[in-house]
Design a protein around this motif. Structure first.
Motif, short mmCIF file in Angstrom:
data_model
loop_
_atom_site.label_atom_id
_atom_site.label_comp_id
_atom_site.label_asym_id
_atom_site.label_seq_id
_atom_site.Cartn_x
_atom_site.Cartn_y
_atom_site.Cartn_z
N CYS A 17 -11.70 -16.96 3.66
CA CYS A 17 -11.98 -17.13 5.08
C CYS A 17 -13.38 -17.72 5.24
O CYS A 17 -14.30 -17.37 4.48
N ASN A 18 -13.53 -18.62 6.20
CA ASN A 18 -14.82 -19.28 6.43
C ASN A 18 -15.18 -19.26 7.90
O ASN A 18 -14.30 -19.46 8.76
N ALA A 19 -16.45 -19.02 8.17
CA ALA A 19 -16.97 -19.10 9.54
C ALA A 19 -18.07 -20.14 9.55
O ALA A 19 -18.99 -20.09 8.72
N ASN A 20 -17.98 -21.10 10.44
CA ASN A 20 -18.95 -22.19 10.48
C ASN A 20 -19.51 -22.37 11.88
O ASN A 20 -18.78 -22.31 12.87
N ILE A 21 -20.82 -22.63 11.92
CA ILE A 21 -21.46 -22.91 13.19
C ILE A 21 -22.57 -23.91 12.96
O ILE A 21 -23.19 -23.93 11.90
N TRP A 22 -22.76 -24.76 13.95
CA TRP A 22 -23.87 -25.70 13.87
C TRP A 22 -24.95 -25.23 14.83
O TRP A 22 -24.69 -24.94 16.00
N THR A 23 -26.18 -25.14 14.29
CA THR A 23 -27.30 -24.71 15.13
C THR A 23 -28.41 -25.74 15.08
O THR A 23 -28.68 -26.31 14.01
N PRO A 24 -29.08 -25.98 16.21
CA PRO A 24 -30.21 -26.91 16.19
C PRO A 24 -31.29 -26.40 15.24
O PRO A 24 -31.62 -25.22 15.24
N GLY A 25 -31.81 -27.26 14.43
CA GLY A 25 -32.88 -26.86 13.52
C GLY A 25 -32.37 -26.40 12.16
O GLY A 25 -32.94 -26.76 11.14
N ARG A 26 -31.31 -25.63 12.12
CA ARG A 26 -30.77 -25.14 10.85
C ARG A 26 -29.53 -25.89 10.41
O ARG A 26 -29.08 -25.74 9.28
N GLY A 27 -28.98 -26.67 11.32
CA GLY A 27 -27.81 -27.43 10.95
C GLY A 27 -26.57 -26.58 10.82
O GLY A 27 -26.41 -25.59 11.50
N SER A 28 -25.72 -26.98 9.89
CA SER A 28 -24.44 -26.30 9.71
C SER A 28 -24.62 -25.06 8.82
O SER A 28 -25.20 -25.14 7.75
N LEU A 29 -24.10 -23.94 9.31
CA LEU A 29 -24.15 -22.68 8.55
C LEU A 29 -22.75 -22.22 8.22
O LEU A 29 -21.86 -22.27 9.07
N ASP A 30 -22.56 -21.79 6.99
CA ASP A 30 -21.26 -21.30 6.55
C ASP A 30 -21.37 -19.88 6.03
O ASP A 30 -22.29 -19.53 5.31
N TYR A 31 -20.37 -19.07 6.41
CA TYR A 31 -20.22 -17.73 5.86
C TYR A 31 -18.83 -17.64 5.24
O TYR A 31 -17.87 -18.21 5.76
N TRP A 32 -18.75 -16.87 4.13
CA TRP A 32 -17.50 -16.78 3.37
C TRP A 32 -17.08 -15.34 3.19
O TRP A 32 -17.92 -14.47 2.96
N GLY A 33 -15.77 -15.12 3.22
CA GLY A 33 -15.22 -13.83 2.87
C GLY A 33 -15.06 -13.72 1.37
O GLY A 33 -15.34 -14.66 0.61
N GLN A 34 -14.54 -12.59 0.92
CA GLN A 34 -14.45 -12.32 -0.52
C GLN A 34 -13.21 -12.92 -1.17
O GLN A 34 -13.13 -12.96 -2.38
N GLY A 35 -12.28 -13.39 -0.38
CA GLY A 35 -11.08 -14.00 -0.94
C GLY A 35 -9.95 -13.01 -1.11
O GLY A 35 -10.16 -11.83 -1.38
N THR A 36 -8.75 -13.53 -0.95
CA THR A 36 -7.54 -12.72 -1.18
C THR A 36 -6.55 -13.57 -1.98
O THR A 36 -6.36 -14.75 -1.67
N LEU A 37 -5.98 -12.99 -3.01
CA LEU A 37 -5.14 -13.74 -3.95
C LEU A 37 -3.71 -13.85 -3.44
O LEU A 37 -3.08 -12.85 -3.09
N VAL A 38 -3.22 -15.07 -3.42
CA VAL A 38 -1.83 -15.36 -3.10
C VAL A 38 -1.17 -15.94 -4.34
O VAL A 38 -1.63 -16.94 -4.89
N THR A 39 -0.10 -15.31 -4.78
CA THR A 39 0.65 -15.79 -5.95
C THR A 39 2.08 -16.05 -5.53
O THR A 39 2.75 -15.15 -5.01
N VAL A 40 2.54 -17.28 -5.76
CA VAL A 40 3.90 -17.67 -5.40
C VAL A 40 4.67 -17.93 -6.68
O VAL A 40 4.32 -18.82 -7.46
N SER A 41 5.71 -17.17 -6.90
CA SER A 41 6.51 -17.32 -8.11
C SER A 41 7.69 -18.25 -7.85
O SER A 41 8.24 -18.29 -6.75
N SER A 42 8.04 -18.98 -8.88
CA SER A 42 9.16 -19.95 -8.73
C SER A 42 10.50 -19.32 -9.06
O SER A 42 10.58 -18.21 -9.55
#
Length: 120
Positions: free
Chosen positions: A95-120
């Motif tokens: 998951c990602n959260a993004n915001i653009w702020t004057p002076g700091r530009g683009s800021l990104d925050y990230w979650g820890q991730g969740t694994l998706v496994t698709v079997s055939s």
């Protein structure tokens, strides 16, 4: 800022999963929210994003027509509904959260991730 992703798991090809990402510590409605994924041995790639109001959504070509991103600005949560899953969708989803702020530009925050496994 904390982003807590959940909903991953093991599913057979053709199946569905719904990922959730609960956000805290930020003004959720001010951020563009997105999902990225990283498969084993590959770089992280964009999957989907939704603008602050949720009215505009964007998708990678590989998931168009199968995945749907949505957000709830009251619950501070973004979702990714994944249908018709394919083995190629196997990855850790972030998951990602993004915001653009004057002076700091683009800021990104990230979650820890969740694994998706698709079997055939």
């Amino acid at each position: 800022v904390q982003l807590q992703a959940s909903g991953g798991g093991l599913v057979q090809a053709g199946g569905s999963l719904r990922l959730s990402c609960a956000a805290s510590g930020l003004i959720f409605s001010s951020y563009v929210m997105g999902w990225f994924r990283q498969a084993p041995g590959k770089e992280r790639e964009f999957v989907a994003a939704t603008r602050r109001s949720g009215g505009s959504t964007y998708y990678a070509d590989s998931v168009k027509g199968r995945f749907t991103i949505s957000r709830d600005n009251v619950k501070n949560t973004v979702y990714l509904q994944m249908n018709s899953l394919e083995p190629e969708d196997t990855a850790v989803y972030y998951c990602n959260a993004n915001i653009w702020t004057p002076g700091r530009g683009s800021l990104d925050y990230w979650g820890q991730g969740t694994l998706v496994t698709v079997s055939s």
